[in-house]
Motif scaffolding. Structure first.
Motif, short mmCIF file in Angstrom:
data_model
loop_
_atom_site.label_atom_id
_atom_site.label_comp_id
_atom_site.label_asym_id
_atom_site.label_seq_id
_atom_site.Cartn_x
_atom_site.Cartn_y
_atom_site.Cartn_z
N VAL A 146 -1.22 22.92 37.28
CA VAL A 146 -0.44 22.67 38.39
C VAL A 146 1.27 22.55 37.89
O VAL A 146 2.11 23.24 38.26
N LEU A 147 1.33 21.79 36.59
CA LEU A 147 2.79 21.71 36.25
C LEU A 147 3.15 23.03 35.26
O LEU A 147 4.42 23.16 35.47
N PHE A 148 2.34 23.76 34.92
CA PHE A 148 2.57 25.02 34.33
C PHE A 148 3.13 26.07 35.60
O PHE A 148 4.16 26.57 35.14
N THR A 149 2.54 26.00 36.46
CA THR A 149 2.66 26.92 37.68
C THR A 149 4.05 26.67 38.25
O THR A 149 4.90 27.19 38.47
N ARG A 150 4.45 25.30 38.48
CA ARG A 150 5.65 24.89 38.84
C ARG A 150 6.84 25.25 37.86
O ARG A 150 7.81 25.86 38.31
N ASP A 151 6.48 24.83 36.66
CA ASP A 151 7.47 25.16 35.75
C ASP A 151 7.82 26.82 35.71
O ASP A 151 9.01 27.05 35.43
N LEU A 152 6.91 27.57 35.74
CA LEU A 152 6.89 28.76 35.42
C LEU A 152 7.87 29.58 36.79
O LEU A 152 8.59 30.34 36.47
N LEU A 153 7.86 29.08 37.76
CA LEU A 153 8.31 29.47 39.11
C LEU A 153 9.62 28.54 39.40
O LEU A 153 10.17 28.64 40.35
#
Length: 807
Positions: A87-94
């Motif tokens: 979840v954190l990776f997805t947020r940071d990526l976008l």
């Protein structure tokens, strides 16, 4: 009549039976004593081995259960552990994009890649404070599977519905469909994953809840995305369905029939290998399955032990079987009150021990089997001999009781005296007890030949005598022909003889009897009466009982022959030749009352005693319009369940049960000419017309009571409720008066009303409880059963009866 219950011969027979039983025990134990001694050492050794091996197996089970719990913890950690990072990776990526408004293709590719490489995830979703929504989820439609993208955009203006776009991709990424669809009402701002992340402003795990699209149970991990000023821009989350955990639990081998669950402290089932985690409540809403919903008392007991005693091992016994239960916490992995609950029958771990012991015992028992078989043959032969001896003694005891009863009756001088009806009670009681039947009754053929009159009937169940019931030829035309011969019917209800249909319906069935043995009483070759033995359903009437009853019938014939002038014995006319009621009731009443020993003076004595309590004067008491009535019939109906009366009578009209019931009672009162009817709190009170003929008015009131009883039975049956109503009826003195100046309404009260109230208060549910005064007036035309006795001041004790129906 205690003499009929315990006789010297019966005592002797009892002692002989006890002696046979003692010999039987000796015959059993002596042959098997040697076998028991040989078995003692074998069984003792088997018990010792079983205990030692069982203790070792249980110690081993602790290690097995511990390893299984660690395996489940590892699986849960591997299942849910990577999700926060995803979840954190997805947020940071976008994070550098305007989510949902710019570069949808990038968000779609990122979500698709995450779902492809994280199989436990179900969907990736993004929502913003404006209510816009973006989701990529797995879908399975028949044999087709792939990814579905769902986008919800708000309209540009203040009005208009949101626009929803659905795009489906195949397994290889090809676009299968791309179309707009009507908005399904989904708003991310009202979902728990959005609300929790927006409020905490950090990584948030939801509780288990049903997903909006698939309705499956799952949890969501979400994290907020904020701008430089700390304003919420969007919330990114991932859904995880918990079916995978349930499938993993199903793969665990916990003994042969053991079970592992993941539950929370509220009793909700997070993962269950045997049942879906979601269910519907009474309102049709989806909710998480609870432990009680599983329907397994063993699982419920294990969870209760965990709630009371906490985590750890808790063994218990249920329905004669021991179970091992163990509970361990998952809080250190998830920061949730989840626990692993494991239940396994103890037999699954120690069953092989019992099997080994059985094999050992089998080998030893095989050696002893031959000796035991021979001993068994000897014992069996001895038991058969003893059983036959006991049967002979039982038959002999019954023969002795019947012989003693017959001898005693034959030597009683009062039995052969004319008008000695009191001795008939001894006859019926002796026959019923010595023949071991429910009821015995003596009936006399009326001089006109068109009616049977009950001289006396004894009921062993109620320990009471009744008399006076009358069976008219007009109501039972085939019965009088059937009485000409001796008949034994084991089940009248299923008999093919149509002549007994009316008798069963009006007389036997209300008394709970189905078997009937009928012995005609003949004088000079002509039937003058009949002896009936009535019982519940029987396989057959034994020859011994039939011979005894035949002897009693012959004794009654001798009694009648001794009291009549030769040539005057009335013969029973052929069926159809006699005319009903050739003699007027007024001419028959006085002789019949003397014959039946009815207390005909009870009503007069009650009237005199009641009048003695009134002030001096004639018919009026106190003021004008108040009148003393010597005999008036009252019926009291009491209801004992107010809730049943308040329910709706059906689903269509909305009418209450009490409203419908009162309407039917009022209709019955009109039909039978009941002049006085009132509803008072929980009672209905009815009375006959004071100005009408007493006997006719009492009959009309009895018919009204039977009709009201039938109406109550129907309505309570429709409600599937127990019979919560009680009838009481009396015929006695009363007082009547006008209650308004115009003289248009009147009131009735007095001793008859009070006794009707008392009869209703002591009546069985659904029954009509009457006084002896009512029985005296109606026994010729209605069926009564003795109920008990009641005491009335200045009158003494008198009998009470249950009104069963018309004859």
């Amino acid at each position: 009549m205690a003499g009929w219950r315990t006789t010297t011969n019966q005592v002797v027979a009892f002692e002989e039976v006890q002696a046979i039983k003692r010999r039987r025990r000796l015959r059993i134990w002596l042959p098997i004593a040697a076998v028991a001694m040989l078995l003692a050492a074998l069984i003792g050794n088997a018990i010792y081995e079983f205990r030692v091996m069982r203790a070792d197996a249980l110690a081993l089970s602790e290690g097995v259960i511990g390893n299984l719990q660690r395996s489940i913890e590892t699986e849960v950690a591997a299942f849910l552990g990577p999700i926060p990072g995803v979840v954190l990776f997805t947020r940071d990526l976008l994070a550098d994009e305007r989510l949902l408004s710019v570069r949808r293709d990038l968000a779609e590719k990122v979500a698709s890649g995450i779902l492809d490489h994280t199989p436990q995830l179900t969907s990736v979703l993004i929502g913003n404070p404006a209510g816009e929504f973006f989701m990529v989820r797995r879908y399975l439609d028949g044999e087709q599977r792939g990814l579905e993208t769902k986008t919800i955009r708000r309209p540009d203006g203040p009005t208009g519905a949101p626009v929803m776009q659905l795009t489906r991709h195949g397994a290889k990424g090809e676009v299968l469909s791309d179309q707009q669809a009507p908005w399904d009402g989904y708003d991310p701002r009202g979902r728990p994953w959005f609300i929790g992340a927006a409020e905490t402003r950090e990584l948030f795990w939801t509780d288990v809840y049903p997903f909006f699209t698939t309705k499956a149970a799952g949890i969501t991990a979400s994290v907020p995305y904020q701008d430089a000023d700390g304003n919420l821009v969007a919330v990114v989350g991932t859904d995880v369905e918990l079916d995978s955990l349930s499938q993993f639990l199903a793969t665990l081998a916990i003994g042969d029939t053991g079970l592992a669950l993941i539950v929370n402290d509220k009793g909700q089932v997070i993962a269950n290998p045997r049942k879906a985690s979601m269910t519907e409540d009474s309102g049709g809403e989806l909710r998480l399955l609870r432990v009680d919903d599983i329907g397994d008392p063993v699982v419920s007991r294990a969870f209760d032990r965990y709630r009371v005693e906490g985590h750890g091992r808790h063994d218990f016994e249920m329905a004669g079987r021991r179970y091992i239960s163990s509970a361990s916490s998952l809080n250190h992995l998830l920061q949730r009150d989840w626990s692993i609950l494991m239940i396994v029958p103890e037999d699954d771990f120690v069953g092989f021990v019992a099997a080994n012991v059985r094999d050992t015992l089998g080998i030893g028992l095989a050696v002893i089997a031959l000796a035991g078989g021979l001993a068994g043959l000897v014992v069996r032969q001895g038991l058969r001999t003893d059983q036959e001896a006991i049967s002979i003694l039982a038959r002999q005891a019954q023969l002795d009781a019947q012989g003693e009863a017959f001898g005693t009756l034959a030597t009683q001088s009062t039995l052969f005296e004319e008008g000695g009806t009191g001795s008939l009670a001894q006859v019926t009681e002796a026959v019923a007890r010595s023949s071991r039947v429910r009821r015995a009754s003596l009936w006399h053929l009326a001089p006109s030949g068109d009616a049977l009159v009950c001289l006396d009937s004894f009921d062993q169940q109620t320990e009471g005598h009744t008399h006076g019931a009358t069976l008219d030829r007009s109501d039972h035309p085939g019965l009088f022909e059937w009485l000409q011969t001796e008949s034994a019917v084991s089940d009248v209800a299923t008999s093919e003889d149509e002549r007994l249909v009316s008798l069963y319906r009006s007389y036997l069935a209300p008394l709970g009897c189905q078997a009937l043995l009928s012995l005609p009483v003949r004088v000079n070759g002509q039937v003058t009466g009949v002896l009936w033995l009535e019982d519940g359903r029987r396989s057959e009437w034994s020859n011994q009982v039939q011979r005894f009853a035949r002897a009693i019938a012959n004794l009654m014939a001798i009694r009648q022959a001794a009291n009549v002038t030769p040539g005057t014995v009335p013969a029973m006319p052929p069926a159809g030749d006699a005319k009903a009621h050739d003699i007027e009731p007024a001419q028959q009443a006085e002789p019949r009352d003397r014959e039946l020993d009815i207390d005909a003076g009870l009503g007069a004595r009650r009237a005199i005693a009641f009048a003695a309590k009134l002030p001096d004067g004639a018919d009026t008491v106190g003021a004008d319009g108040v009148q003393h009535i010597d005999r008036l019939a009252f019926v009291s109906l009491r209801f004992s369940d107010a809730l049943a009366l308040a329910r709706a009578a059906d689903d269509r009209s909305g009418e209450s049960t009490i409203a419908r019931l009162l309407g039917q009672i009022d209709a019955a009162a009109s039909e039978y000419g009941v002049a006085y009817l009132k509803f008072l709190t929980d009672r209905v009170v009815a009375a006959a017309d004071p100005s009408a003929d007493v006997h006719h008015a009492t009959v009309c009131l009895a018919e009204f009571a039977l009709a009201a009883q039938a109406a109550c039975e129907r309505l309570f049956a429709e409600q599937h409720a127990p019979l919560a109503f009680h009838f009481g009826m009396d015929l006695g003195p009363a007082i009547g008066s006008l209650v308004d100046r115009d003289g248009r309404s009147f009131n009735l009260w007095g001793e008859a009303a009070r006794m009707a109230y008392a009869m209703a208060d002591s009546a069985p549910p659904g029954a009509i409880h009457t006084t002896e005064s009512v029985y005296e007036a109606l026994h010729d035309h209605y069926l009564f059963q003795l109920r008990g006795h009641h005491y009335l001041e200045d009158i003494g004790e008198f009998s009470t009866y249950l009104l069963g129906g018309r004859l």
